[in-house]
Design an enzyme around this catalytic site. Structure first.
Site, PDB file in Angstrom:
ATOM      1  N   CYS A  71     -11.015  -5.929  -1.405  1.00 52.34           N
ATOM      2  CA  CYS A  71      -9.749  -6.403  -0.850  1.00 52.34           C
ATOM      3  C   CYS A  71      -9.047  -7.177  -1.956  1.00 52.34           C
ATOM      4  CB  CYS A  71     -10.046  -7.315   0.347  1.00 52.34           C
ATOM      5  SG  CYS A  71      -8.581  -8.073   1.078  1.00 52.34           S
ATOM      6  N   CYS A 178      -3.838  -2.519  -3.080  1.00 53.27           N
ATOM      7  CA  CYS A 178      -4.371  -2.865  -1.750  1.00 53.27           C
ATOM      8  C   CYS A 178      -5.235  -1.681  -1.333  1.00 53.27           C
ATOM      9  CB  CYS A 178      -3.244  -3.072  -0.749  1.00 53.27           C
ATOM     10  SG  CYS A 178      -3.804  -3.199   0.975  1.00 53.27           S
TER      11      CYS A 178
HETATM   12  N1  DGL Z   1      -7.048  -4.133   1.984  1.00 51.45           N
HETATM   13  C1  DGL Z   1      -6.602  -5.414   1.579  1.00 51.45           C
HETATM   14  C2  DGL Z   1      -6.212  -5.490   0.118  1.00 51.45           C
HETATM   15  O1  DGL Z   1      -6.762  -4.773  -0.689  1.00 51.45           O
HETATM   16  C3  DGL Z   1      -5.702  -6.237   2.432  1.00 51.45           C
HETATM   17  C4  DGL Z   1      -4.899  -5.684   3.530  1.00 51.45           C
HETATM   18  C5  DGL Z   1      -4.507  -6.784   4.469  1.00 51.45           C
HETATM   19  O2  DGL Z   1      -5.407  -7.279   5.153  1.00 51.45           O
HETATM   20  O3  DGL Z   1      -3.335  -7.144   4.482  1.00 51.45           O
HETATM   21  O4  DGL Z   1      -5.391  -6.272  -0.260  1.00 51.45           O
END
Ligand code: DGL
Length: 221
Positions: A71, A178
């Site tokens: 993340c 993301c």
């Molecule tokens: N998948 C996450 C990232 O790589 C975050 C998405 C979220 O929770 O807003 O930033």
């Protein structure tokens, strides 16, 4: 057996976990997410840190050989705090691939697609200051994307709005900053066309894990 923990707020990290299952067939991949609080992308750094600490507890309890924070939002805002809180755990973070994008661009313009919280983080500012002083970086508004992807509601129109900005700016590299966006990489590529290269970090994470686990502790397989 080697245990690799993978965390994300939601389904983004699942794309990374799937890839790691292929790269490390002998390892046990344990995935944890936070369905109650996803998305993290518009939260404050202290919220992201507190939620991440709570949500990785199953991975800490499982005594993983490494925990991948799959993340960008949690890595860029919280990985320092996580390392301080759990000094005996190997954390591997995922952050926007600004350095490789800057090295690859021929047009001198790159696009970074990421959550508001990632784009606002000091770590991201540091990456830009270090690698993009002589190139242009555009950051199209993707603030709705993670929640749309999370509930399978992404559509071509949303992608087109961002693609138009990338094309208008003349960017030749688009960074998926993301992990939720990994799920729509092919949709983005087909609308963008072949002249823009999309970067995402799954292979780099695999390589990092490989070197971490094979030199530092027991071999992976
Ligand atoms: N998948 C996450 C990232 O790589 C975050 C998405 C979220 O929770 O807003 O930033």
């Amino acid at each position: 057996m080697v245990k690799i923990g993978v965390f994300d707020s939601g389904i983004g990290g699942k794309s990374v976990a799937n890839k790691l299952e292929v790269l490390f067939p002998e390892a046990q991949i344990i995935f944890a997410n936070d369905p109650e609080h996803v998305p993290y992308g518009s939260r404050t750094p202290s919220e992201v840190t507190a939620l991440t600490k709570a949500a990785i507890q199953p991975l800490i309890a499982a005594n993983c050989d490494a925990i991948v924070i799959a993340c960008n939002t949690a890595t860029t805002n919280s990985i320092g705090d996580l390392r301080t809180a759990y000094p005996n755990t190997h954390f591997v973070g995922i952050e926007p691939m600004v350095k490789p994008a800057a090295a690859l661009t021929k047009s001198g313009t790159i696009a970074v697609l990421a959550t508001p919280s990632t784009l606002a983080s000091p770590r991201y500012a540091q990456l830009k200051a270090e690698y993009t002083t002589d190139i242009t970086v555009i950051e199209p508004d993707c603030s709705t994307w993670a929640s749309l992807i999370e509930r399978n509601g992404m559509n071509q129109q949303e992608i087109r709005k961002v693609v138009e900005q990338i094309q208008h700016a003349g960017a030749d590299i688009a960074v998926l900053g993301c992990t939720h966006y990994h799920w729509i990489k092919e949709d983005i590529q087909s609308i963008l066309g072949p002249n823009v290269t999309i970067l995402e970090p799954s292979d780099a994470i695999g390589a990092r894990l490989d070197s971490l686990l094979s030199t530092d502790s027991e071999p992976l397989q």
